[in-house]
Design an enzyme around this catalytic site. Structure first.
Site, mmCIF file in Angstrom:
data_model
loop_
_atom_site.group_PDB
_atom_site.id
_atom_site.type_symbol
_atom_site.label_atom_id
_atom_site.label_comp_id
_atom_site.label_asym_id
_atom_site.label_seq_id
_atom_site.Cartn_x
_atom_site.Cartn_y
_atom_site.Cartn_z
ATOM 1 N N VAL A 11 0.813 -1.023 0.049
ATOM 2 C CA VAL A 11 0.021 0.196 0.357
ATOM 3 C C VAL A 11 0.922 1.008 -0.041
ATOM 4 C CG1 VAL A 11 -1.600 1.385 1.190
ATOM 5 C CG2 VAL A 11 -2.004 -1.145 1.102
ATOM 6 N N ASP A 30 11.115 3.874 5.619
ATOM 7 C CA ASP A 30 10.620 2.865 6.223
ATOM 8 C C ASP A 30 11.850 2.153 6.932
ATOM 9 O OD1 ASP A 30 8.384 -0.138 4.846
ATOM 10 O OD2 ASP A 30 9.908 -1.093 5.908
ATOM 11 N N PHE A 152 -8.168 0.855 -0.779
ATOM 12 C CA PHE A 152 -9.437 -0.293 -1.389
ATOM 13 C C PHE A 152 -8.382 -1.128 -2.616
ATOM 14 C CE2 PHE A 152 -12.059 3.010 0.921
ATOM 15 C CZ PHE A 152 -13.007 2.278 0.783
ATOM 16 N N ASN A 208 -14.434 -5.262 2.966
ATOM 17 C CA ASN A 208 -14.195 -6.792 2.596
ATOM 18 C C ASN A 208 -15.182 -7.803 3.170
ATOM 19 O OD1 ASN A 208 -11.654 -5.927 1.269
ATOM 20 N ND2 ASN A 208 -10.597 -5.835 2.848
ATOM 21 N N LEU A 250 -17.600 -13.658 -7.923
ATOM 22 C CA LEU A 250 -19.005 -14.702 -8.115
ATOM 23 C C LEU A 250 -17.811 -16.158 -8.076
ATOM 24 C CD1 LEU A 250 -22.464 -13.582 -9.023
ATOM 25 C CD2 LEU A 250 -21.808 -14.350 -6.805
ATOM 26 N N GLY A 253 -14.000 -21.808 -6.308
ATOM 27 C CA GLY A 253 -13.181 -22.105 -6.531
ATOM 28 C C GLY A 253 -12.131 -22.075 -4.935
ATOM 29 N N CYS A 260 -5.630 -9.112 3.147
ATOM 30 C CA CYS A 260 -6.460 -8.629 3.671
ATOM 31 C C CYS A 260 -7.756 -9.358 4.159
ATOM 32 C CB CYS A 260 -7.012 -7.594 2.543
ATOM 33 S SG CYS A 260 -5.905 -6.435 1.805
ATOM 34 N N LYS A 320 -3.321 -14.790 -5.184
ATOM 35 C CA LYS A 320 -4.215 -14.498 -6.679
ATOM 36 C C LYS A 320 -3.160 -13.621 -7.916
ATOM 37 C CE LYS A 320 -5.230 -9.464 -5.775
ATOM 38 N NZ LYS A 320 -6.007 -8.862 -6.199
ATOM 39 N N ARG A 327 0.978 -14.756 1.318
ATOM 40 C CA ARG A 327 0.297 -14.085 2.186
ATOM 41 C C ARG A 327 -1.164 -14.703 2.208
ATOM 42 N NH1 ARG A 327 1.287 -7.944 3.864
ATOM 43 N NH2 ARG A 327 1.241 -7.314 2.070
HETATM 44 P P1 NAD Z 1 2.913 -5.197 4.611
HETATM 45 O O1 NAD Z 1 3.350 -5.668 5.292
HETATM 46 O O2 NAD Z 1 3.405 -5.103 2.758
HETATM 47 O O3 NAD Z 1 3.873 -3.225 4.659
HETATM 48 C C1 NAD Z 1 3.860 -2.422 5.924
HETATM 49 C C2 NAD Z 1 5.671 -1.826 5.591
HETATM 50 O O4 NAD Z 1 5.472 -1.167 6.659
HETATM 51 C C3 NAD Z 1 6.567 -2.871 5.721
HETATM 52 O O5 NAD Z 1 7.944 -2.421 4.106
HETATM 53 C C4 NAD Z 1 7.307 -2.608 7.346
HETATM 54 O O6 NAD Z 1 8.891 -2.708 7.210
HETATM 55 C C5 NAD Z 1 6.760 -1.383 7.956
HETATM 56 N N1 NAD Z 1 6.889 -1.103 8.600
HETATM 57 C C6 NAD Z 1 6.777 -1.462 9.978
HETATM 58 N N2 NAD Z 1 6.068 -0.453 10.802
HETATM 59 C C7 NAD Z 1 7.038 0.346 11.413
HETATM 60 C C8 NAD Z 1 7.157 1.346 11.403
HETATM 61 N N3 NAD Z 1 7.520 2.000 12.999
HETATM 62 N N4 NAD Z 1 7.898 2.820 10.394
HETATM 63 C C9 NAD Z 1 8.052 2.789 10.027
HETATM 64 N N5 NAD Z 1 7.488 1.073 8.802
HETATM 65 C C10 NAD Z 1 7.159 0.435 9.966
HETATM 66 O O7 NAD Z 1 1.900 -4.177 4.284
HETATM 67 P P2 NAD Z 1 0.289 -3.530 2.833
HETATM 68 O O8 NAD Z 1 0.335 -4.834 2.224
HETATM 69 O O9 NAD Z 1 1.664 -2.648 1.935
HETATM 70 O O10 NAD Z 1 -0.830 -3.579 3.909
HETATM 71 C C11 NAD Z 1 -0.491 -2.394 5.083
HETATM 72 C C12 NAD Z 1 -2.095 -2.033 5.184
HETATM 73 O O11 NAD Z 1 -2.617 -1.611 4.305
HETATM 74 C C13 NAD Z 1 -1.982 -3.070 6.002
HETATM 75 O O12 NAD Z 1 -3.357 -2.840 7.245
HETATM 76 C C14 NAD Z 1 -3.206 -3.251 4.954
HETATM 77 O O13 NAD Z 1 -4.364 -4.494 5.604
HETATM 78 C C15 NAD Z 1 -3.618 -2.478 4.199
HETATM 79 N N6 NAD Z 1 -4.252 -3.065 3.461
HETATM 80 C C16 NAD Z 1 -3.565 -3.749 2.412
HETATM 81 C C17 NAD Z 1 -3.875 -3.662 1.118
HETATM 82 C C18 NAD Z 1 -2.861 -4.938 0.178
HETATM 83 O O14 NAD Z 1 -3.764 -5.280 -1.521
HETATM 84 N N7 NAD Z 1 -2.018 -5.465 0.214
HETATM 85 C C19 NAD Z 1 -5.110 -3.062 0.190
HETATM 86 C C20 NAD Z 1 -5.567 -2.370 1.198
HETATM 87 C C21 NAD Z 1 -5.719 -1.907 2.727
#
Ligand code: NAD
Length: 426
Positions: A11, A30, A152, A208, A250, A253, A260, A320, A327
């Site tokens: 994200v 990060d 989203f 979701n 729909l 599978g 998420c 997917k 994950r």
């Molecule tokens: P991710 O695990 O891919 O990335 C999270 C990043 O945050 C990691 O690189 C980690 O090193 C960094 N991080 C953690 N703690 C930190 C800190 N204290 N300081 C600096 N960096 C830090 O996660 P993601 O898939 O990008 O998801 C992030 C959020 O967005 C989650 O809450 C998820 O539910 C939500 N979200 C994800 C998606 C998706 O498709 N992946 C879609 C919508 C919402």
């Protein structure tokens, strides 16, 4: 606008690249230094179509920068977007450790006014708690605004989704940050939905939960179709023409996975239980999903009653297509169950080389089926939907094709002398 995005994951990175491309000055930070070092050189740690090019373009223009100096960056920027992970705890609730760490840093660095935007998916009440924490720490409420701005995007089409959102949700405590927020995504034409902090948090969870419900509904109907020897695809045709139902989500599978849907459903369930709200529907949605792998393995055992010592090839490992994200992938759950049953599992995925005990991972799709008793399609990557069946047939020892994503052309498979197995498809 000057924006600091905390978290360079799926994200954070896509949001950072897109906001920089919209013309904002973006610093993405990060805590993982090696990740940041690679990003500075244009090396993107995840696979997301178009992302590497967009990052490279905006690094060159100077609109996008990467840093591992989390504290300093938070201090320097007036708008902070939190995009850290919020994984599941054992009990299904959300683990907010990463988020709390970031909030603690922000709290120590509010000297001028800051807009603090939570993009991570968090349970209802979390942003209110952040607000109360800052107030209790003695920070003047004039010095900050808390905003809930759930994301989203879908992995695999994340950039398209950011450029073409169907809505932009902002939860705020007051109207004060609204004009600034509208400028954030000014390039889009999506409707804005302004609501309370918890209203925004719940829009994300409800979305979701609804999508997951559609998938489990599809899987239950496919099971019934299977029992009555009806083609589930025909039923979908009938459903999809009704605008109240629609076609998306729909597909029957192996069920939903990824970072998420399973975690957000569990977290929503946990939040409901905290307030003594019953979750019969959500429980059923999760239960159907968790039994899909077993359903397909049972299907396989109708033609291969003793799976031990059999060589099974699985095509697909990611949850997917068009992502490298493993994950909560149903394909991985399936592979692990095959191993448990004593199978020799051979695996191929276009993006990922699996490193799992007792699984042989291949770099070549057709090599992976050599001498196998059965082939299972566990992720509907484009190259699996219409493969060279002649090569598959001549490489395999057996002839069983288990279509665990209902994505194959049955007649084509059968025409090549292979045995097609599916649920609600024959
Ligand atoms: P991710 O695990 O891919 O990335 C999270 C990043 O945050 C990691 O690189 C980690 O090193 C960094 N991080 C953690 N703690 C930190 C800190 N204290 N300081 C600096 N960096 C830090 O996660 P993601 O898939 O990008 O998801 C992030 C959020 O967005 C989650 O809450 C998820 O539910 C939500 N979200 C994800 C998606 C998706 O498709 N992946 C879609 C919508 C919402």
């Amino acid at each position: 606008m000057r924006i600091c995005i905390v978290g360079a994951g799926y994200v954070g990175l896509t949001t950072a690249a897109a906001l920089a491309d919209f013309g904002h000055e973006v610093q993405c930070v990060d805590m993982e230094e090696s990740k940041i070092e690679n990003l500075r050189q244009g090396k993107v740690p995840i696979y997301e179509p178009g992302l590497e090019d967009l990052i490279s373009k905006n690094l060159k223009s100077g609109k996008l920068n990467f840093s591992s100096q989390v504290k300093e960056s938070i201090r320097d920027y007036p708008i902070i977007i939190i995009a850290v992970g919020t994984p599941s705890k054992e009990d299904g609730s959300s683990n907010l450790t990463f988020l709390n760490q970031v909030v603690a840093v922000i709290a120590s660095e509010i000297h001028d006014h800051k807009i603090i935007i939570t993009k991570s998916t968090v349970p209802p009440g979390t942003n209110e708690r952040i607000y109360q924490t800052l107030i209790q720490m003695g920070i003047d409420e004039e010095l900050f605004d808390i905003v809930s701005n759930p994301e989203f995007l879908r992995e695999g089409t994340a950039l398209w989704d950011i450029y073409h959102p169907n809505k932009i949700v902002f939860g705020t405590k007051t109207a004060r940050p609204i004009n600034v927020l509208k400028e954030l995504y000014e390039k889009g034409s999506a409707p804005y939905i302004f609501t309370s902090l918890s209203g925004a948090e719940l829009i994300k969870y409800a979305s979701n939960a609804f999508l997951a419900t559609k998938i489990s509904f599809a899987n239950e109907i496919a099971r019934i179709c299977d029992a009555y020897e009806v083609n589930y695809a025909d039923v979908v045709k009938g459903l999809a023409t009704d605008p109240r139902i629609g076609r998306l989500f729909l597909n029957a599978g192996l069920g939903f996975g990824g970072s998420c849907l399973p975690k957000d459903l569990s977290s929503l369930k946990h939040s409901a239980l905290l307030q003594n709200v019953d979750t019969k529907l959500l429980d059923a949605v999760l239960e159907i999903n968790e039994t899909q792998t077993k359903l397909y393995l049972n299907k396989l055992s109708t033609v291969l009653p003793d799976l031990s010592k059999k060589q099974i090839t699985v095509w697909g490992a990611t949850f997917k297509p068009n992502t490298d994200d493993l994950r909560s992938s149903p394909a991985i759950a399936l592979i692990k169950q095959l191993v448990q049953k004593g199978c020799r599992v051979h695996a191929f995925d276009p993006m990922v080389q699996l490193e799992l005990p007792e699984v042989t991972s291949y770099r070549d799709q057709y090599e992976s089926v050599k001498d196998s008793d059965a082939l299972i399609i566990a992720t509907e990557w484009e190259q699996f939907i219409n493969p060279n069946w002649i090569e598959v047939k001549s490489n395999m020892k057996g002839s069983i094709i288990l279509d665990a994503r209902n994505c194959l052309d049955v007649n084509k498979v059968k025409r090549h002398g292979l045995l097609y197995l599916g649920v609600g498809k024959r």
